[in-house]
Design a protein around this motif. Sequence first.
Motif, PDB file in Angstrom:
ATOM      1  N   MET A   6      47.315  31.546  38.169  1.00  0.00           N
ATOM      2  CA  MET A   6      48.392  31.564  37.171  1.00  0.00           C
ATOM      3  C   MET A   6      48.915  32.977  36.909  1.00  0.00           C
ATOM      4  O   MET A   6      49.949  33.139  36.284  1.00  0.00           O
ATOM      5  CB  MET A   6      47.918  30.923  35.871  1.00  0.00           C
ATOM      6  CG  MET A   6      47.707  29.427  36.013  1.00  0.00           C
ATOM      7  SD  MET A   6      47.439  28.562  34.447  1.00  0.00           S
ATOM      8  CE  MET A   6      45.830  29.160  33.975  1.00  0.00           C
ATOM      9  N   LEU A   7      48.190  33.975  37.387  1.00  0.00           N
ATOM     10  CA  LEU A   7      48.649  35.352  37.212  1.00  0.00           C
ATOM     11  C   LEU A   7      49.829  35.646  38.123  1.00  0.00           C
ATOM     12  O   LEU A   7      49.977  35.012  39.173  1.00  0.00           O
ATOM     13  CB  LEU A   7      47.517  36.328  37.551  1.00  0.00           C
ATOM     14  CG  LEU A   7      46.307  36.354  36.639  1.00  0.00           C
ATOM     15  CD1 LEU A   7      45.222  37.238  37.233  1.00  0.00           C
ATOM     16  CD2 LEU A   7      46.705  36.844  35.252  1.00  0.00           C
ATOM     17  N   PRO A   8      50.645  36.625  37.760  1.00  0.00           N
ATOM     18  CA  PRO A   8      51.667  37.076  38.705  1.00  0.00           C
ATOM     19  C   PRO A   8      50.978  37.552  39.985  1.00  0.00           C
ATOM     20  O   PRO A   8      49.852  38.071  39.931  1.00  0.00           O
ATOM     21  CB  PRO A   8      52.346  38.241  37.972  1.00  0.00           C
ATOM     22  CG  PRO A   8      52.060  38.003  36.520  1.00  0.00           C
ATOM     23  CD  PRO A   8      50.713  37.320  36.478  1.00  0.00           C
ATOM     24  N   PRO A   9      51.609  37.379  41.139  1.00  0.00           N
ATOM     25  CA  PRO A   9      50.957  37.711  42.405  1.00  0.00           C
ATOM     26  C   PRO A   9      50.306  39.094  42.452  1.00  0.00           C
ATOM     27  O   PRO A   9      49.171  39.213  42.917  1.00  0.00           O
ATOM     28  CB  PRO A   9      52.073  37.583  43.435  1.00  0.00           C
ATOM     29  CG  PRO A   9      52.980  36.549  42.858  1.00  0.00           C
ATOM     30  CD  PRO A   9      52.943  36.806  41.367  1.00  0.00           C
ATOM     31  N   ALA A  10      50.969  40.109  41.969  1.00  0.00           N
ATOM     32  CA  ALA A  10      50.394  41.462  42.043  1.00  0.00           C
ATOM     33  C   ALA A  10      49.083  41.543  41.258  1.00  0.00           C
ATOM     34  O   ALA A  10      48.106  42.136  41.727  1.00  0.00           O
ATOM     35  CB  ALA A  10      51.392  42.496  41.521  1.00  0.00           C
ATOM     36  N   GLN A  11      49.053  40.923  40.091  1.00  0.00           N
ATOM     37  CA  GLN A  11      47.828  40.934  39.290  1.00  0.00           C
ATOM     38  C   GLN A  11      46.744  40.064  39.912  1.00  0.00           C
ATOM     39  O   GLN A  11      45.568  40.430  39.929  1.00  0.00           O
ATOM     40  CB  GLN A  11      48.119  40.461  37.870  1.00  0.00           C
ATOM     41  CG  GLN A  11      48.950  41.424  37.064  1.00  0.00           C
ATOM     42  CD  GLN A  11      49.276  40.866  35.687  1.00  0.00           C
ATOM     43  OE1 GLN A  11      48.955  39.715  35.366  1.00  0.00           O
ATOM     44  NE2 GLN A  11      49.930  41.672  34.866  1.00  0.00           N
ATOM     45  N   GLY A  12      47.115  38.902  40.416  1.00  0.00           N
ATOM     46  CA  GLY A  12      46.154  38.010  41.045  1.00  0.00           C
ATOM     47  C   GLY A  12      45.526  38.638  42.276  1.00  0.00           C
ATOM     48  O   GLY A  12      44.307  38.581  42.463  1.00  0.00           O
ATOM     49  N   VAL A  13      46.344  39.263  43.116  1.00  0.00           N
ATOM     50  CA  VAL A  13      45.844  39.920  44.317  1.00  0.00           C
ATOM     51  C   VAL A  13      44.901  41.053  43.939  1.00  0.00           C
ATOM     52  O   VAL A  13      43.799  41.175  44.490  1.00  0.00           O
ATOM     53  CB  VAL A  13      47.007  40.430  45.198  1.00  0.00           C
ATOM     54  CG1 VAL A  13      46.491  41.344  46.308  1.00  0.00           C
ATOM     55  CG2 VAL A  13      47.790  39.260  45.783  1.00  0.00           C
ATOM     56  N   ALA A  14      45.301  41.871  42.985  1.00  0.00           N
ATOM     57  CA  ALA A  14      44.454  43.000  42.556  1.00  0.00           C
ATOM     58  C   ALA A  14      43.130  42.498  41.987  1.00  0.00           C
ATOM     59  O   ALA A  14      42.062  43.044  42.303  1.00  0.00           O
ATOM     60  CB  ALA A  14      45.196  43.859  41.535  1.00  0.00           C
ATOM     61  N   ALA A  15      43.185  41.459  41.163  1.00  0.00           N
ATOM     62  CA  ALA A  15      41.959  40.925  40.559  1.00  0.00           C
ATOM     63  C   ALA A  15      41.036  40.340  41.615  1.00  0.00           C
ATOM     64  O   ALA A  15      39.823  40.595  41.620  1.00  0.00           O
ATOM     65  CB  ALA A  15      42.313  39.870  39.510  1.00  0.00           C
ATOM     66  N   MET A  16      41.577  39.562  42.545  1.00  0.00           N
ATOM     67  CA  MET A  16      40.738  38.935  43.561  1.00  0.00           C
ATOM     68  C   MET A  16      40.161  39.970  44.505  1.00  0.00           C
ATOM     69  O   MET A  16      39.008  39.842  44.935  1.00  0.00           O
ATOM     70  CB  MET A  16      41.528  37.875  44.328  1.00  0.00           C
ATOM     71  CG  MET A  16      40.651  36.978  45.157  1.00  0.00           C
ATOM     72  SD  MET A  16      39.551  35.984  44.114  1.00  0.00           S
ATOM     73  CE  MET A  16      38.392  35.402  45.324  1.00  0.00           C
TER      74      MET A  16
END
Length: 128
Positions: A6-16
Amino acid sequence: MRGLGMLPPAQGVAAMKAINVAAVTLPFMIVFLGSAVLCAVIAVVTFVLWPDEGTVELLVGSALYLFGSFGLTMVANVPRNDALARLEPGTPEAAAYWPVYVREWTLWNHVRTAASAGSALAYVLALT
């Protein structure tokens, strides 16, 4: 994964990416690889000794873990993690790959979770 998705892609990618780096620790690798070695040993010993009871359950438990959990991790999840690791979070490539990654990684994670649960159940049945 649902929350990360559900995060914006940039945040999701960074978090993962951060999760994938933090997850690979010595204790994790000992348990992950040790479980695979133990399952392989159980399978070999079962084939050699061929006990009167629990043979099928021991072999099914070993196969489910070795192929359905360990094997799937190596051929399905790790390559996706590696592909994600090569991307920079704010790029168009990362934004395009993120929804594909979340969908595919989650699917294979569900399969390996079911295989791990089935493996544990088979081993418990072998004890009864």
